[in-house]
Design a protein around this motif. Structure first.
Motif, PDB file in Angstrom:
ATOM      1  N   GLU A 126       0.836  -1.208   0.000  1.00 51.08           N
ATOM      2  CA  GLU A 126       0.000   0.000   0.000  1.00 51.08           C
ATOM      3  C   GLU A 126       0.871   1.259   0.000  1.00 51.08           C
ATOM      4  O   GLU A 126       0.553   2.246  -0.669  1.00 51.08           O
ATOM      5  N   ALA A 127       1.985   1.232   0.763  1.00 50.55           N
ATOM      6  CA  ALA A 127       2.877   2.392   0.770  1.00 50.55           C
ATOM      7  C   ALA A 127       3.485   2.622  -0.608  1.00 50.55           C
ATOM      8  O   ALA A 127       3.626   3.766  -1.065  1.00 50.55           O
ATOM      9  N   ALA A 128       3.831   1.540  -1.290  1.00 52.77           N
ATOM     10  CA  ALA A 128       4.377   1.679  -2.649  1.00 52.77           C
ATOM     11  C   ALA A 128       3.346   2.253  -3.604  1.00 52.77           C
ATOM     12  O   ALA A 128       3.670   3.075  -4.466  1.00 52.77           O
ATOM     13  N   CYS A 129       2.073   1.830  -3.450  1.00 53.75           N
ATOM     14  CA  CYS A 129       1.004   2.368  -4.318  1.00 53.75           C
ATOM     15  C   CYS A 129       0.809   3.855  -4.075  1.00 53.75           C
ATOM     16  O   CYS A 129       0.549   4.626  -5.006  1.00 53.75           O
ATOM     17  N   GLU A 130       0.922   4.300  -2.814  1.00 53.87           N
ATOM     18  CA  GLU A 130       0.730   5.718  -2.518  1.00 53.87           C
ATOM     19  C   GLU A 130       1.853   6.568  -3.102  1.00 53.87           C
ATOM     20  O   GLU A 130       1.615   7.677  -3.592  1.00 53.87           O
ATOM     21  N   VAL A 131       3.083   6.077  -3.040  1.00 54.37           N
ATOM     22  CA  VAL A 131       4.215   6.875  -3.509  1.00 54.37           C
ATOM     23  C   VAL A 131       4.396   6.769  -5.023  1.00 54.37           C
ATOM     24  O   VAL A 131       4.572   7.764  -5.723  1.00 54.37           O
ATOM     25  N   LEU A 132       4.337   5.547  -5.562  1.00 51.25           N
ATOM     26  CA  LEU A 132       4.612   5.320  -6.983  1.00 51.25           C
ATOM     27  C   LEU A 132       3.375   5.358  -7.866  1.00 51.25           C
ATOM     28  O   LEU A 132       3.481   5.586  -9.070  1.00 51.25           O
ATOM     29  N   GLY A 133       2.224   5.082  -7.286  1.00 49.17           N
ATOM     30  CA  GLY A 133       1.015   4.901  -8.073  1.00 49.17           C
ATOM     31  C   GLY A 133       0.722   3.417  -8.243  1.00 49.17           C
ATOM     32  O   GLY A 133       1.655   2.599  -8.238  1.00 49.17           O
ATOM     33  N   PRO A 134      -0.532   3.015  -8.408  1.00 48.29           N
ATOM     34  CA  PRO A 134      -0.870   1.587  -8.483  1.00 48.29           C
ATOM     35  C   PRO A 134      -0.184   0.866  -9.643  1.00 48.29           C
ATOM     36  O   PRO A 134       0.287  -0.258  -9.489  1.00 48.29           O
ATOM     37  N   GLU A 135      -0.153   1.516 -10.825  1.00 54.05           N
ATOM     38  CA  GLU A 135       0.441   0.843 -11.979  1.00 54.05           C
ATOM     39  C   GLU A 135       1.943   0.630 -11.775  1.00 54.05           C
ATOM     40  O   GLU A 135       2.483  -0.458 -12.025  1.00 54.05           O
ATOM     41  N   ASN A 136       2.662   1.669 -11.328  1.00 54.42           N
ATOM     42  CA  ASN A 136       4.103   1.528 -11.119  1.00 54.42           C
ATOM     43  C   ASN A 136       4.419   0.582  -9.975  1.00 54.42           C
ATOM     44  O   ASN A 136       5.440  -0.129 -10.008  1.00 54.42           O
ATOM     45  N   ALA A 137       3.568   0.564  -8.929  1.00 48.54           N
ATOM     46  CA  ALA A 137       3.791  -0.384  -7.840  1.00 48.54           C
ATOM     47  C   ALA A 137       3.672  -1.816  -8.348  1.00 48.54           C
ATOM     48  O   ALA A 137       4.469  -2.697  -7.993  1.00 48.54           O
ATOM     49  N   ALA A 138       2.665  -2.082  -9.194  1.00 41.31           N
ATOM     50  CA  ALA A 138       2.524  -3.418  -9.785  1.00 41.31           C
ATOM     51  C   ALA A 138       3.719  -3.744 -10.678  1.00 41.31           C
ATOM     52  O   ALA A 138       4.190  -4.886 -10.724  1.00 41.31           O
ATOM     53  N   THR A 139       4.243  -2.730 -11.383  1.00 37.68           N
ATOM     54  CA  THR A 139       5.423  -2.946 -12.212  1.00 37.68           C
ATOM     55  C   THR A 139       6.645  -3.314 -11.370  1.00 37.68           C
ATOM     56  O   THR A 139       7.440  -4.185 -11.737  1.00 37.68           O
ATOM     57  N   VAL A 140       6.809  -2.645 -10.211  1.00 37.34           N
ATOM     58  CA  VAL A 140       7.924  -2.962  -9.319  1.00 37.34           C
ATOM     59  C   VAL A 140       7.810  -4.398  -8.819  1.00 37.34           C
ATOM     60  O   VAL A 140       8.798  -5.127  -8.733  1.00 37.34           O
ATOM     61  N   ILE A 141       6.582  -4.852  -8.494  1.00 43.64           N
ATOM     62  CA  ILE A 141       6.378  -6.236  -8.054  1.00 43.64           C
ATOM     63  C   ILE A 141       6.806  -7.198  -9.164  1.00 43.64           C
ATOM     64  O   ILE A 141       7.453  -8.222  -8.912  1.00 43.64           O
ATOM     65  N   ALA A 142       6.468  -6.864 -10.418  1.00 43.19           N
ATOM     66  CA  ALA A 142       6.869  -7.714 -11.542  1.00 43.19           C
ATOM     67  C   ALA A 142       8.394  -7.763 -11.678  1.00 43.19           C
ATOM     68  O   ALA A 142       8.974  -8.816 -11.949  1.00 43.19           O
ATOM     69  N   CYS A 143       9.062  -6.612 -11.464  1.00 41.24           N
ATOM     70  CA  CYS A 143      10.520  -6.588 -11.533  1.00 41.24           C
ATOM     71  C   CYS A 143      11.142  -7.406 -10.410  1.00 41.24           C
ATOM     72  O   CYS A 143      12.134  -8.120 -10.617  1.00 41.24           O
ATOM     73  N   ILE A 144      10.571  -7.313  -9.207  1.00 38.77           N
ATOM     74  CA  ILE A 144      11.092  -8.092  -8.079  1.00 38.77           C
ATOM     75  C   ILE A 144      10.937  -9.579  -8.362  1.00 38.77           C
ATOM     76  O   ILE A 144      11.817 -10.388  -8.033  1.00 38.77           O
ATOM     77  N   LEU A 145       9.805  -9.979  -8.987  1.00 47.23           N
ATOM     78  CA  LEU A 145       9.600 -11.386  -9.332  1.00 47.23           C
ATOM     79  C   LEU A 145      10.671 -11.868 -10.306  1.00 47.23           C
ATOM     80  O   LEU A 145      11.153 -13.007 -10.196  1.00 47.23           O
ATOM     81  N   GLU A 146      11.060 -11.021 -11.280  1.00 49.94           N
ATOM     82  CA  GLU A 146      12.086 -11.413 -12.246  1.00 49.94           C
ATOM     83  C   GLU A 146      13.420 -11.698 -11.561  1.00 49.94           C
ATOM     84  O   GLU A 146      14.165 -12.572 -11.976  1.00 49.94           O
ATOM     85  N   ARG A 147      13.727 -10.940 -10.498  1.00 49.09           N
ATOM     86  CA  ARG A 147      15.016 -11.084  -9.816  1.00 49.09           C
ATOM     87  C   ARG A 147      14.852 -11.684  -8.426  1.00 49.09           C
ATOM     88  O   ARG A 147      15.642 -11.409  -7.514  1.00 49.09           O
ATOM     89  N   ALA A 148      13.803 -12.507  -8.252  1.00 49.71           N
ATOM     90  CA  ALA A 148      13.520 -13.064  -6.930  1.00 49.71           C
ATOM     91  C   ALA A 148      14.663 -13.922  -6.416  1.00 49.71           C
ATOM     92  O   ALA A 148      14.912 -13.981  -5.205  1.00 49.71           O
ATOM     93  N   GLY A 149      15.379 -14.583  -7.303  1.00 52.84           N
ATOM     94  CA  GLY A 149      16.485 -15.429  -6.867  1.00 52.84           C
ATOM     95  C   GLY A 149      17.664 -14.652  -6.324  1.00 52.84           C
ATOM     96  O   GLY A 149      18.538 -15.221  -5.670  1.00 52.84           O
ATOM     97  N   HIS A 150      17.725 -13.320  -6.608  1.00 51.98           N
ATOM     98  CA  HIS A 150      18.847 -12.499  -6.149  1.00 51.98           C
ATOM     99  C   HIS A 150      18.457 -11.598  -4.974  1.00 51.98           C
ATOM    100  O   HIS A 150      19.292 -10.794  -4.538  1.00 51.98           O
ATOM    101  N   ILE A 151      17.229 -11.662  -4.494  1.00 49.99           N
ATOM    102  CA  ILE A 151      16.744 -10.774  -3.438  1.00 49.99           C
ATOM    103  C   ILE A 151      16.421 -11.619  -2.212  1.00 49.99           C
ATOM    104  O   ILE A 151      15.624 -12.563  -2.290  1.00 49.99           O
ATOM    105  N   ASN A 152      17.021 -11.275  -1.080  1.00 50.33           N
ATOM    106  CA  ASN A 152      16.795 -12.042   0.143  1.00 50.33           C
ATOM    107  C   ASN A 152      15.428 -11.745   0.757  1.00 50.33           C
ATOM    108  O   ASN A 152      14.707 -12.658   1.164  1.00 50.33           O
ATOM    109  N   SER A 153      15.072 -10.467   0.857  1.00 47.59           N
ATOM    110  CA  SER A 153      13.798 -10.067   1.470  1.00 47.59           C
ATOM    111  C   SER A 153      13.064  -9.171   0.492  1.00 47.59           C
ATOM    112  O   SER A 153      13.422  -7.999   0.316  1.00 47.59           O
ATOM    113  N   ALA A 154      12.046  -9.715  -0.151  1.00 40.31           N
ATOM    114  CA  ALA A 154      11.303  -8.922  -1.144  1.00 40.31           C
ATOM    115  C   ALA A 154      10.576  -7.766  -0.483  1.00 40.31           C
ATOM    116  O   ALA A 154      10.513  -6.656  -1.030  1.00 40.31           O
TER     117      ALA A 154
END
Length: 427
Positions: free
Chosen positions: A362-390
């Protein structure tokens, strides 16, 4: 050199017009003509693509040249060599006899050798009483001497073409690097411009580059790449010049606000009267204009230290997001994503799967906007193997975006270049 007439091949081999032309050319060699045989061989190696001969055929020709006793091919000497197939096989590192015959035929067809076959098809020589060569039957090297000037010119053309191709490749590499860096700079600094259009045009030109390029193919592609780079540079330079002009105007205004042109440096401490005591001799109490200057300077220092939170940016094209992040497509309704609503629905599913708390999203949606927040989630999913705490990563990106230190463009561009192939979905 040979002075007798035209000779025809032995056995079932037929006479061709090419053989006739080679023998006629060999009879035109002047007695004073000569050329270094190994220099001529190097020219042949350079001109190989234009002459239509293979490297194996050149190996056979190298062996034949080694049987000529002198370093130079001269019009005064006999230019017929007569090694047996067994000797040729030894000097071609054990090449099979059938392979030898095939490459010898190719050299004759290319007009680099002519056959001087004996009545029985064997290769031999007749010598006089003093041991000098009287008559030889084998392969004549006279066409090489006759075509030496042509071969040298062809080799020079091939060398020049190769150098030009190498320079074109280097130029394409430099222009590609410039375009990628300039687009990344525009996105990171949040400058106005059709950066997605520039990226699409750049990708189209890069994909049109073949694996084996020629000068004819690279020249127009390089021209288009340079035109695209010039467009990007013009867009960036106009905005940089505008910002510099605005900065100069701001500096002029600050200069005009200075009410004490004869005062000492602002870095020096101001002497204030002590509370309950008298001022030092010669000190003057601050005037209202001095206090106003202090408030203006303090406000500027505060604004420089604490940048204002960035407003939510306009979302990037959905096609670019799916090209950069194809993994999220499987989490959309029905295994496909056809619009922003589908992407945001998939982002909620992925958020739960990556153990990201609702408050962080919700904090990401408020700062980035709903569409960009969803885009960030998609980017995190692409690099999930390199991120310890999403969840922690998302909160960190949100805080940086709130301070104006994070933009989504470079992350998307990097993932798009890493994936390369667009996702197969509608949108």
């Amino acid at each position: 050199m040979e002075t007798d007439g035209i000779t025809t091949p032995f056995g079932r081999r037929s006479m061709t017009l090419g053989m006739l032309a080679s023998q006629a050319l060999a009879r035109t060699i002047a007695p004073e003509a000569s050329v270094d045989k190994w220099k001529l061989y190097r020219w042949l190696c350079e001109a190989k693509p234009k002459l239509g001969i293979s490297d194996r055929a050149l190996s056979v020709l190298n062996a034949l040249l080694s049987f000529h006793p002198k370093t130079e091919l001269s019009g005064k000497d006999g230019l017929v060599v007569f090694p047996s197939n067994a000797q040729l096989s030894l000097r071609t590192h054990g090449m099979a006899e059938t392979t030898l015959r095939r490459h010898l035929a190719a050299l004759v067809a290319a007009g680099l050798l002519t056959r001087r076959d004996s009545p029985n098809g064997k290769r031999y020589v007749r010598r006089d009483g003093e041991g000098a060569v009287g008559e030889a039957f084998g392969f004549s090297l006279a066409p090489l001497l006759a075509r030496a000037g042509e071969i040298e010119q062809t080799a020079a053309q091939v060398t020049a073409g190769r150098l030009l191709l190498r320079r074109l490749r280097e130029r394409v590499t430099l222009v590609r690097r410039d375009i990628a860096k300039l687009i990344e700079t525009g996105l990171e600094d949040g400058l106005a411009g059709d950066w997605m259009g520039y990226e699409a045009a750049y990708r189209r030109l890069v994909l049109s580059l073949p694996r084996v390029a020629t000068v004819e193919i690279l020249t127009p592609i390089l021209a288009e790449l340079e035109a695209l780079r010039n467009d990007i540079l013009n867009s960036l330079e106009q905005q940089v010049i505008f910002q510099n002009m605005a900065g100069n105007a701001d500096q002029t205004e600050r200069h005009k606000q200075n009410s004490k042109p004869d005062s000492t440096s602002d870095l020096e401490p101001r002497f204030e009267p002590k509370q309950g005591g008298d001022a030092e001799p010669g000190d003057q109490p601050p005037t209202p204009l001095d206090r106003m200057d202090d408030r203006i300077s303090e406000g500027r220092r505060t604004s420089q230290k604490k940048p204002a939170p960035a407003e939510p940016h306009k979302p990037y094209p959905l096609g670019l997001v799916l090209q950069a992040c194809p993994e999220i497509v499987a989490f959309g309704p029905g295994g496909a994503i056809s619009g922003w609503r589908d992407l945001m629905t998939a982002a909620v599913v992925v958020r739960s799967m990556l153990a990201i708390s609702p408050s962080a999203y919700e904090a990401a949606c408020e700062v980035l906007g709903p569409e960009n927040a969803a885009t960030v989630i998609a980017c995190i999913l692409e690099r999930a193997g390199h991120i310890n705490s999403a969840g922690g990563y998302l909160r960190d990106l949100t805080r940086r975006a709130e301070r104006g230190e994070f933009t989504l463009g470079p992350m998307l561009m990097a993932l798009a270049r890493a994936n390369g192939t667009p996702a197969k979905c509608a949108g």
